[in-house]
Design an enzyme around this catalytic site. Structure first.
Site, PDB file in Angstrom:
ATOM      1  N   CYS A 157       8.271  -3.266  16.062  1.00  0.00           N
ATOM      2  CA  CYS A 157       8.822  -2.301  15.111  1.00  0.00           C
ATOM      3  C   CYS A 157      10.280  -2.034  15.455  1.00  0.00           C
ATOM      4  O   CYS A 157      10.606  -1.074  16.176  1.00  0.00           O
ATOM      5  CB  CYS A 157       8.012  -1.009  15.127  1.00  0.00           C
ATOM      6  SG  CYS A 157       8.477   0.125  13.803  1.00  0.00           S
ATOM      7  N   THR A 189      -5.580  17.202   0.201  1.00  0.00           N
ATOM      8  CA  THR A 189      -5.939  16.567  -1.066  1.00  0.00           C
ATOM      9  C   THR A 189      -5.193  17.240  -2.210  1.00  0.00           C
ATOM     10  O   THR A 189      -4.871  18.419  -2.152  1.00  0.00           O
ATOM     11  CB  THR A 189      -7.456  16.655  -1.328  1.00  0.00           C
ATOM     12  OG1 THR A 189      -7.756  16.031  -2.584  1.00  0.00           O
ATOM     13  CG2 THR A 189      -7.938  18.098  -1.363  1.00  0.00           C
ATOM     14  N   TYR A 190      -4.892  16.448  -3.234  1.00  0.00           N
ATOM     15  CA  TYR A 190      -4.288  16.958  -4.461  1.00  0.00           C
ATOM     16  C   TYR A 190      -5.289  16.864  -5.614  1.00  0.00           C
ATOM     17  O   TYR A 190      -4.931  17.077  -6.764  1.00  0.00           O
ATOM     18  CB  TYR A 190      -3.027  16.162  -4.798  1.00  0.00           C
ATOM     19  CG  TYR A 190      -1.980  16.210  -3.711  1.00  0.00           C
ATOM     20  CD1 TYR A 190      -0.970  17.164  -3.722  1.00  0.00           C
ATOM     21  CD2 TYR A 190      -1.999  15.300  -2.658  1.00  0.00           C
ATOM     22  CE1 TYR A 190      -0.009  17.211  -2.723  1.00  0.00           C
ATOM     23  CE2 TYR A 190      -1.047  15.336  -1.646  1.00  0.00           C
ATOM     24  CZ  TYR A 190      -0.064  16.293  -1.685  1.00  0.00           C
ATOM     25  OH  TYR A 190       0.874  16.339  -0.686  1.00  0.00           O
ATOM     26  N   THR A 246      -6.482  14.298  -7.040  1.00  0.00           N
ATOM     27  CA  THR A 246      -6.155  13.246  -8.009  1.00  0.00           C
ATOM     28  C   THR A 246      -6.511  11.894  -7.411  1.00  0.00           C
ATOM     29  O   THR A 246      -6.540  11.727  -6.187  1.00  0.00           O
ATOM     30  CB  THR A 246      -4.656  13.253  -8.362  1.00  0.00           C
ATOM     31  OG1 THR A 246      -3.890  12.982  -7.173  1.00  0.00           O
ATOM     32  CG2 THR A 246      -4.236  14.595  -8.930  1.00  0.00           C
ATOM     33  N   GLU A 271       0.722   8.761  -3.269  1.00  0.00           N
ATOM     34  CA  GLU A 271      -0.654   8.525  -2.830  1.00  0.00           C
ATOM     35  C   GLU A 271      -0.711   7.413  -1.780  1.00  0.00           C
ATOM     36  O   GLU A 271      -1.512   7.476  -0.838  1.00  0.00           O
ATOM     37  CB  GLU A 271      -1.527   8.175  -4.034  1.00  0.00           C
ATOM     38  CG  GLU A 271      -1.802   9.366  -4.948  1.00  0.00           C
ATOM     39  CD  GLU A 271      -2.559   8.978  -6.208  1.00  0.00           C
ATOM     40  OE1 GLU A 271      -3.578   9.611  -6.498  1.00  0.00           O
ATOM     41  OE2 GLU A 271      -2.117   8.043  -6.903  1.00  0.00           O
ATOM     42  N   THR A 276     -11.792  13.981  -3.686  1.00  0.00           N
ATOM     43  CA  THR A 276     -11.556  12.708  -2.982  1.00  0.00           C
ATOM     44  C   THR A 276     -12.019  12.747  -1.532  1.00  0.00           C
ATOM     45  O   THR A 276     -11.695  11.856  -0.758  1.00  0.00           O
ATOM     46  CB  THR A 276     -10.055  12.361  -3.009  1.00  0.00           C
ATOM     47  OG1 THR A 276      -9.311  13.400  -2.349  1.00  0.00           O
ATOM     48  CG2 THR A 276      -9.553  12.198  -4.424  1.00  0.00           C
TER      49      THR A 276
END
Length: 514
Positions: A141, A408-409, A411, A485, A420
């Protein structure tokens, strides 16, 4: 998502900071104003971080995260987080900008990261950065290595150390074994690995020092996965951050009026969607078909999430068998293609580059290697041991684990009002399954219902060999997801892997202590 340009620290900025806290200014600037510098032997950023920490107490346990609270995070609050990040590191990095999609997580992450790398602890500040370099180099990285090299030098580190492992003390070289094991095959770590580091002598590590080093190693292993998984662009002042290439025929094609260009999010790599010519219509048609298939898969997953989960009783033997099935199936995904050759000069930080990920498979006599959370868990064992050896670090880790696990949203792509939780738990437990960790209270049949094979491949690549992830992989997985997301998913992968590595390391330390 439009973000401001990365700020630069200049005399004007420094003067502004000094007007608030004169101790924050470098000695040479205070000397110009005739102020004493004897009592301030450390860089200005440390005082700023202490001030930052006063307004962010360590003992803050997050509650269940509600959508209304998340959405209440205004643009001004996000700007405040970016300001705090700037005061800590003299930059708002691309990593911080991308995490800014989820301000509530970013706030928690900055508290942990600042405490681990810059505040009071067993290890010197410059040594923490060097250990982070060794961890990030295992996954090639360059993004994180470049940032840590800059911090290492600014904190008074010996430039000779950056020339390679042969120039560092033997005590630091001794970390190479647990570094490579935790990065690639954490399930083979044993208490003897810890005992070797703590043998009496001039190069011996104390328990608190080792605890600090282990958390840094695990943190930067998982953070490397996030950097690769989100295809972060290099900072403009670091390696590969500012490259000028001559115009080639391909570039001319990309910039032509007939070609369509996909705009990237600040901090994320961009790419050209379709080239000019008759092929574009065929690609568009293929993409439309693929999008329809993905949308159909999304609807299928949403329907599964909205179904009531059956509470059929299952025996421990059946669940363990399902766990073994998932573990064996994951071994068939993303098989290795030879050993990676370190690039961009990172070979100087890598010992035994041929040591790579090997799948944790469970068959016959190897079943005993399974890590059972029932016997050793983060909540009952790891948390208290981490806090005992490195005060407050367990609490800060717990905050991150709990928050991302519950964030969580509601969606799923363009579909709203979806619980979810089962999907998030499936992702979390699948990562632990790949790492050989068995949760006796989880129904592993859920994994196949909610995670399709291409998504599993992405999860495994980011978690096990993130150096192979490309920007196309980030854009290609779960096309129905927005960038926000997808970043959320990568944060889940980061924290689940971090906890998995820590469980193995903490168990080995506990076995040594007992």
């Amino acid at each position: 998502m439009s973000l401001p340009l990365k700020p630069r620290l200049c005399m004007t900025t420094c003067s502004l900071i000094c007007s608030c806290c004169c101790l924050a200014c470098p000695p040479k600037h205070r000397r110009r104003r005739g102020e004493s510098t004897n009592e301030i032997p450390f860089p200005k950023r440390l005082v700023l971080m202490q001030l930052w920490h006063v307004t962010h107490p360590v003992h803050t346990r997050p509650n269940l995260v509600s959508v209304s609270f998340i959405l209440a995070m205004s643009l001004n609050q996000k700007r405040e987080l970016f300001t705090e990040a700037f005061l800590v590191d003299n930059r708002v990095s691309n990593m911080v900008r991308v995490m800014g999609y989820h301000p509530i997580y970013l706030s928690c992450f900055l508290r942990f990261h600042t405490y681990l790398m810059f505040q009071d602890g067993p290890l010197p500040l410059h040594l923490r950065q060097y250990i982070a370099i060794l961890a990030a180099a295992r996954h090639r990285c360059l993004y994180l290595v470049s940032l840590c090299e800059t911090s290492f030098l600014s904190l008074g580190g010996d430039p000779k150390w950056l020339e390679g492992l042969e120039h560092v003390p033997l005590k630091i070289q001794a970390l190479n074994d647990i570094n490579k094991i935790l990065a690639h095959q954490p399930w083979i770590i044993q208490k003897s690995d810890m005992q070797t580091l703590m043998q009496p002598g001039s190069n011996s590590w104390s328990l608190s020092e080792l605890m600090h080093a282990v958390v840094i190693l695990c943190h930067y292993h998982s953070l490397s996965g996030f950097a690769h998984g989100c295809a972060l662009n290099p900072e403009i002042d670091t390696a590969d951050g500012h490259i000028m290439r001559p115009l080639s025929q391909d570039v001319e094609t990309e910039l032509s009026p007939d070609s369509s260009r996909r705009t990237s999010v600040s901090g994320l790599s961009s790419s050209i969607s379709t080239p000019r010519g008759s092929l574009s219509s065929e690609i568009t048609l293929t993409d439309d078909i693929a999008d329809q298939e993905v949308a159909g898969l999304r609807d299928e997953i949403v329907e599964t999430l909205r179904e009531e989960r059956s509470d059929d009783e299952t025996t421990t033997e059946l669940e363990l068998r399902e766990f073994e099935t998932q573990s064996k199936a994951s071994a068939e995904l993303g098989a290795q293609v030879g050993n990676l050759v370190p690039t961009n000069g990172l070979a100087r930080f890598i010992e035994e580059p041929e040591f790579q990920h090997e799948d944790f498979t469970i068959a016959g006599e190897n079943t005993s290697r399974t890590f059972r959370v029932l016997d050793y868990s983060w909540e009952d064992h790891g948390y208290s041991l981490a806090n005992r050896l490195y005060p407050d670090i367990g609490q800060l880790l717990e905050e991150k684990f709990r928050l991302i696990y519950l964030l969580t949203y509601q969606t799923f792509g363009s579909v709203e009002d979806v619980d979810t939780s089962r999907f998030r738990y499936a992702v979390w437990n699948y990562i632990h399954c790949i790492k050989g960790i068995y949760h006796d209270d989880y129904h592993y049949a859920e994994v196949n219902k909610l995670l399709h094979i291409p998504f599993k491949k992405y999860i495994k690549t980011v978690t096990c060999y993130p150096e192979r992830v490309t920007s196309a992989d980030f854009k290609g997985f779960m096309n129905v997801f927005s960038c926000s997301e997808k970043v959320h998913i990568n944060l889940l992968l980061l924290e689940a892997r971090l906890q998995a590595e820590l469980l193995y390391a903490l168990r080995a330390i506990m076995q040594h202590m007992t």
